[in-house]
Write a protein that holds these residues in place. Sequence first.
Motif, short mmCIF file in Angstrom:
data_model
loop_
_atom_site.label_atom_id
_atom_site.label_comp_id
_atom_site.label_asym_id
_atom_site.label_seq_id
_atom_site.Cartn_x
_atom_site.Cartn_y
_atom_site.Cartn_z
N PHE A 22 0.85 -1.18 0.00
CA PHE A 22 0.00 0.00 0.00
C PHE A 22 0.89 1.24 0.00
O PHE A 22 1.57 1.54 0.99
N LEU A 23 0.89 1.92 -1.14
CA LEU A 23 1.67 3.14 -1.30
C LEU A 23 0.75 4.24 -1.81
O LEU A 23 -0.16 3.98 -2.60
N GLU A 24 0.97 5.45 -1.37
CA GLU A 24 0.18 6.57 -1.85
C GLU A 24 0.76 7.10 -3.15
O GLU A 24 1.92 7.54 -3.19
N GLU A 25 -0.01 7.03 -4.24
CA GLU A 25 0.38 7.50 -5.56
C GLU A 25 1.74 6.90 -5.94
O GLU A 25 1.93 5.70 -5.88
N TYR A 27 4.61 7.44 -4.42
CA TYR A 27 5.55 7.51 -3.30
C TYR A 27 6.06 6.11 -2.98
O TYR A 27 5.29 5.22 -2.62
N SER A 69 4.84 8.02 10.50
CA SER A 69 4.66 8.01 9.04
C SER A 69 5.76 7.25 8.32
O SER A 69 5.98 7.44 7.14
N SER A 83 -2.83 3.95 8.49
CA SER A 83 -3.53 4.37 7.27
C SER A 83 -2.73 5.39 6.46
O SER A 83 -2.91 5.48 5.25
N GLY A 84 -1.87 6.15 7.08
CA GLY A 84 -1.12 7.17 6.35
C GLY A 84 0.31 6.79 6.04
O GLY A 84 1.10 7.67 5.64
N CYS A 85 0.66 5.53 6.19
CA CYS A 85 2.06 5.11 6.03
C CYS A 85 2.23 4.21 4.80
O CYS A 85 1.32 3.45 4.46
N PRO A 86 3.41 4.28 4.15
CA PRO A 86 3.75 3.23 3.17
C PRO A 86 3.86 1.91 3.92
O PRO A 86 4.58 1.82 4.92
#
Length: 504
Positions: A22-25, A27, A69, A83-86
């Motif tokens: 799970f990575l944001e965009e 990142y 994070s 939820s906000g971490c790689p």
Amino acid sequence: MRFSVKFIYIKLSEHIREAGLFLEEAYNPYVETVRFFSDLQCPLPSDAAKNALYIYAPGRAAALPAAFSFPVLVSEKDSHLFSGCPKIVIPDDFPLYDAFNLIMSVFQQYNDWAVRVGNAVLKNQSLQDILDLTAPLVGNPMYIADLSFKMLAYINMDLDEISAIWRYQIRYGYLPYNVMMDLSETGELELLNNTLPAFYLNSKCFNNPFISKTIRYRGKTQGHFYIIEIYKKLTQCDIEIADYLGELLSTATHNKRNYLTISSFYHEHFMVDILENTLTDSTLIRHQLSPLGWKLEGNYRIFLLCMPGDEDALKRHIMAFLLDGFDAQAFLYKDYLVAIYKSDGCSIQHLCTHLGKLSEAFNRCGALSEVFRRFDRMFLYYQQSEFALKEGPKYHAEKRFFLYEDYFPVHLTQLCESGFPCYQPVELLNEYDNTHHTQYCLTLFTYLVNERNAVKTAQTLYLHRNTLKYRIEKIEELMPLDLDSPGIRFRTLSSLYTIIKPGV
């Protein structure tokens, strides 16, 4: 060596099929180590530890500070806490310590490789040694090439049985010229040369996708490292290996290990290899000339323009003028701008006029070889142009353009001086001149150069015909030779060149 979270996930997924990433965009942070982390730990990891992947081992609190994070590996049941971490998520039934050991084994394997290839560079081992060390990690064919796509080292893995292009490269070392032209026309050549990070390309010009890493130093592209997708699908792991190895080879060129050669145009290395007589395979030369519309046998001349110390930009500018209106190819070599002219249908007068005006306009000395038919003998005619460039200004300091044909006698004389003694009759005639202060050697030289034409000889020496007649009779008395024999005339004239050292 640093690893991205995606790299670690790919390696873990080889053992834990249910693992998730799970990575944001876009990142995808990089880490250098792995650590355990619990909600009982306080304070948060320091800045010095931000380069770590944290394995979450929950304590009694089951809660985390909101500021956490960092990249984390976590069991599925605790995934909601990050939820906000790689994050890499593994099944609840997979032991965290086993995941830790798997990650540490990946770190160990790739760091060991990084140390070995680093030592290979420090010890100035070959590019082939470096690829041999890399092959077990990659599992696909790969190669290192210079800018002309000439192979410097490769791992084959039977790709020559699959790909005709690869088979050609293995046999001849060069990429087929038509493929090179396709790369240029599709824009892929510019992409390969100008993209800094390693990247995956499903090329229109090759049968198989590949990863390309540009090897650069001080902003200049010097070569490429390629991994070809055949036996294993290429992944982020291969991209990071390519990035690391490419940067290492950039360091090698910085340290002047002479790993890579530098050029700007595809045909330069190919023609330089012929100039240096390191490429003699006529079949390969014929294949490489074919896309130019040239053949192994033709009418060629080689022109050198001496430009030591000039900027590349000026050289490229003049190169355009050299080629304008002619069937020619130009490239840079040593201190010269080199142009090869295919002279079929082009008069020597027109070519000489063009080159003479250009040499004068840019105030640079240039020299043109004799015509030659076999392209693979070009190195001999390069030597002709180079000789004319070095000797021409000694005789005609005011000139900027020199034809080798005009300086052949001088060249022959220098070659003969090292291997043949002066012809004894000429040597005796020279001794007579020195003793009696006569000019019989000069007279005989001029007489032979003018094909024994008495009128032209007298005019050249500003002599009365009777004076010339007397001198010739005296020479025949002092040096009784059969000048009707071509061999004797040639031997006499070549020795006279060493004595007279005339202006051409």
